[in-house]
Design an enzyme around this catalytic site. Structure first.
Site, PDB file in Angstrom:
ATOM      1  CG  ASP A   1      -9.546 -13.512 -36.545  1.00  0.00           C
ATOM      2  OD1 ASP A   1      -9.185 -14.090 -35.506  1.00  0.00           O
ATOM      3  OD2 ASP A   1     -10.362 -13.998 -37.344  1.00  0.00           O
TER       4      ASP A   1
ATOM      5  CD  GLU B   1     -20.104  -9.760 -27.883  1.00  0.00           C
ATOM      6  OE1 GLU B   1     -20.951  -9.212 -27.145  1.00  0.00           O
ATOM      7  OE2 GLU B   1     -19.759  -9.286 -28.974  1.00  0.00           O
TER       8      GLU B   1
ATOM      9  CG  ASP C   1     -13.396 -14.881 -35.175  1.00  0.00           C
ATOM     10  OD1 ASP C   1     -13.024 -15.972 -35.653  1.00  0.00           O
ATOM     11  OD2 ASP C   1     -13.312 -13.818 -35.787  1.00  0.00           O
TER      12      ASP C   1
END
Length: 137
Positions: free
Chosen positions: A6, A11, A26
């Site tokens: 996923d 960033e 994540d």
């Protein structure tokens, strides 16, 4: 390599201007399914067809039988108090995924040539002090 299923974005840490770096967030599904290789994660590599020379050399080294990624990772994880951290199928998936990455790089090199694909990052940049010394002369 961990098969993070996923990972859709990243960033950029830019507090230091041009010396910023990527932050991958994540990782909840990293090492999720050893039997599934998320090929879409290779899209940036396949689309841009650029890789640092030092990264490519390290990946090629980890594909060699005496430095196989799964063996290096297995040995490293033995030091972890929670060992075994990864099951054997996950370790073997690292080797398989490494071959997919090297194949993608190989296809880029075949298409565009090594000089275009492999960025030479091994040359030491000149320090600002050395540049100033030359200007003062």
């Amino acid at each position: 390599l961990p098969g993070n299923m996923d990972r859709h974005h990243y960033e950029m840490f830019t507090k230091f201007g041009d010396d910023g770096f990527l932050l991958h967030l994540d990782n909840a599904r990293g090492f999720g399914r050893h039997s599934h290789d998320e090929i879409s994660i290779l899209a940036p590599l396949s689309q841009c067809c650029v890789i640092k020379r030092t990264t490519l050399l390290r990946l090629r080294l980890l594909a060699e039988p005496e430095y196989r990624l799964s063996d290096v990772m297995r040995e490293s994880l033995l030091q972890d108090p929670l060992a075994p951290v990864l099951a054997e199928p996950h370790l073997l998936a690292l080797d398989r995924r490494l071959q997919l990455i090297l194949a993608a790089v190989g296809k880029c090199i075949e298409t565009f040539g090594e000089a275009t694909v492999v960025a030479n990052d091994s040359a030491q940049p000149r320090s600002p002090a050395a540049h100033r010394a030359k200007l003062d002369s």
